[in-house]
Design an enzyme around this catalytic site. Sequence first.
Site, PDB file in Angstrom:
ATOM      1  N   ARG A   8       0.027   1.649   9.595  1.00 14.15           N
ATOM      2  CA  ARG A   8      -0.082   0.771   8.429  1.00 14.15           C
ATOM      3  C   ARG A   8      -1.116  -0.299   8.683  1.00 14.15           C
ATOM      4  O   ARG A   8      -1.306  -0.747   9.805  1.00 14.15           O
ATOM      5  CB  ARG A   8       1.265   0.102   8.154  1.00 14.15           C
ATOM      6  CG  ARG A   8       2.322   1.122   7.835  1.00 14.15           C
ATOM      7  CD  ARG A   8       3.244   0.807   6.712  1.00 14.15           C
ATOM      8  NE  ARG A   8       2.903  -0.262   5.841  1.00 14.15           N
ATOM      9  CZ  ARG A   8       3.768  -1.190   5.436  1.00 14.15           C
ATOM     10  NH1 ARG A   8       5.005  -1.176   5.860  1.00 14.15           N
ATOM     11  NH2 ARG A   8       3.400  -2.114   4.590  1.00 14.15           N
ATOM     12  N   ARG A  64     -15.792   6.871   3.665  1.00 11.22           N
ATOM     13  CA  ARG A  64     -16.880   7.830   3.475  1.00 11.22           C
ATOM     14  C   ARG A  64     -18.176   7.302   4.090  1.00 11.22           C
ATOM     15  O   ARG A  64     -18.908   8.030   4.749  1.00 11.22           O
ATOM     16  CB  ARG A  64     -17.095   8.115   1.987  1.00 11.22           C
ATOM     17  CG  ARG A  64     -15.914   8.788   1.322  1.00 11.22           C
ATOM     18  CD  ARG A  64     -15.893  10.277   1.612  1.00 11.22           C
ATOM     19  NE  ARG A  64     -14.792  10.890   0.903  1.00 11.22           N
ATOM     20  CZ  ARG A  64     -13.750  11.455   1.496  1.00 11.22           C
ATOM     21  NH1 ARG A  64     -13.677  11.504   2.799  1.00 11.22           N
ATOM     22  NH2 ARG A  64     -12.780  11.991   0.786  1.00 11.22           N
ATOM     23  N   CYS A  75      -6.775   6.888  -3.467  1.00  3.74           N
ATOM     24  CA  CYS A  75      -6.587   5.477  -3.804  1.00  3.74           C
ATOM     25  C   CYS A  75      -5.577   5.325  -4.943  1.00  3.74           C
ATOM     26  O   CYS A  75      -5.547   6.144  -5.867  1.00  3.74           O
ATOM     27  CB  CYS A  75      -7.908   4.851  -4.242  1.00  3.74           C
ATOM     28  SG  CYS A  75      -9.192   4.897  -2.995  1.00  3.74           S
ATOM     29  N   GLU A  78      -1.515  -0.806  -6.489  1.00  2.00           N
ATOM     30  CA  GLU A  78      -0.257  -1.383  -6.026  1.00  2.00           C
ATOM     31  C   GLU A  78       0.545  -1.858  -7.254  1.00  2.00           C
ATOM     32  O   GLU A  78      -0.041  -2.266  -8.255  1.00  2.00           O
ATOM     33  CB  GLU A  78      -0.596  -2.575  -5.120  1.00  2.00           C
ATOM     34  CG  GLU A  78       0.483  -3.109  -4.262  1.00  2.00           C
ATOM     35  CD  GLU A  78       0.965  -2.192  -3.158  1.00  2.00           C
ATOM     36  OE1 GLU A  78       2.193  -2.193  -2.962  1.00  2.00           O
ATOM     37  OE2 GLU A  78       0.174  -1.495  -2.513  1.00  2.00           O
ATOM     38  N   ARG A  90      -4.301  -2.250   1.027  1.00  2.47           N
ATOM     39  CA  ARG A  90      -3.352  -1.708   1.999  1.00  2.47           C
ATOM     40  C   ARG A  90      -3.749  -0.278   2.356  1.00  2.47           C
ATOM     41  O   ARG A  90      -4.302   0.444   1.515  1.00  2.47           O
ATOM     42  CB  ARG A  90      -1.932  -1.731   1.428  1.00  2.47           C
ATOM     43  CG  ARG A  90      -1.355  -3.130   1.270  1.00  2.47           C
ATOM     44  CD  ARG A  90       0.032  -3.077   0.624  1.00  2.47           C
ATOM     45  NE  ARG A  90       0.679  -4.361   0.580  1.00  2.47           N
ATOM     46  CZ  ARG A  90       0.534  -5.271  -0.391  1.00  2.47           C
ATOM     47  NH1 ARG A  90      -0.271  -5.013  -1.408  1.00  2.47           N
ATOM     48  NH2 ARG A  90       1.185  -6.419  -0.343  1.00  2.47           N
ATOM     49  N   TYR A 108      -2.900  -5.875  10.580  1.00  4.86           N
ATOM     50  CA  TYR A 108      -2.935  -6.764   9.419  1.00  4.86           C
ATOM     51  C   TYR A 108      -3.974  -7.840   9.700  1.00  4.86           C
ATOM     52  O   TYR A 108      -3.877  -8.548  10.703  1.00  4.86           O
ATOM     53  CB  TYR A 108      -1.548  -7.370   9.154  1.00  4.86           C
ATOM     54  CG  TYR A 108      -0.597  -6.314   8.666  1.00  4.86           C
ATOM     55  CD1 TYR A 108      -0.374  -6.137   7.308  1.00  4.86           C
ATOM     56  CD2 TYR A 108       0.040  -5.457   9.558  1.00  4.86           C
ATOM     57  CE1 TYR A 108       0.468  -5.136   6.847  1.00  4.86           C
ATOM     58  CE2 TYR A 108       0.880  -4.451   9.109  1.00  4.86           C
ATOM     59  CZ  TYR A 108       1.090  -4.295   7.758  1.00  4.86           C
ATOM     60  OH  TYR A 108       1.914  -3.300   7.308  1.00  4.86           O
ATOM     61  N   ARG A 116       3.273  -8.864   7.249  1.00  2.01           N
ATOM     62  CA  ARG A 116       4.112  -8.246   8.280  1.00  2.01           C
ATOM     63  C   ARG A 116       3.863  -8.894   9.634  1.00  2.01           C
ATOM     64  O   ARG A 116       3.380  -8.260  10.564  1.00  2.01           O
ATOM     65  CB  ARG A 116       3.851  -6.741   8.355  1.00  2.01           C
ATOM     66  CG  ARG A 116       4.325  -5.921   7.185  1.00  2.01           C
ATOM     67  CD  ARG A 116       5.840  -5.963   6.961  1.00  2.01           C
ATOM     68  NE  ARG A 116       6.626  -5.577   8.099  1.00  2.01           N
ATOM     69  CZ  ARG A 116       7.128  -4.360   8.312  1.00  2.01           C
ATOM     70  NH1 ARG A 116       6.900  -3.394   7.460  1.00  2.01           N
ATOM     71  NH2 ARG A 116       7.867  -4.110   9.371  1.00  2.01           N
TER      72      ARG A 116
END
Length: 122
Positions: A8, A64, A75, A78, A90, A108, A116
Amino acid sequence: MSRVRGIRGATNIPVDTAEELIEATTELLLRMQQLNSFEVDEIASILFTVTPDIRSAFPAEAARLMGWTMVPLLCFQEIEISGSMEHCIRVLLHWNTDKSQQEIKHVYLRDAVQLRRDLCEE
């Protein structure tokens, strides 16, 4: 035995421009690769999400441009939650590896560290 593990990551940009989005996403992907020592050929796929206030470019474009042309990328937008971080990108990178869940280094960056803190090493 090799398994698919998820790495993540998240970052944010100050303003919605294609340049900011590509720069921040590239920085995030490179840091994910650096901390986890994976080869591009070991990536099963990558899912990207952006908050609704990002409309300038697709974050997959950064991958890419990095030469990750054979990696399946997708993609999404959210979900919009009141009070959530703005201009946020994210990433969920699916990686074929022998490492355990505990060995995975999630990343992060920038203000997204607050999302997080429990997963951030720095």
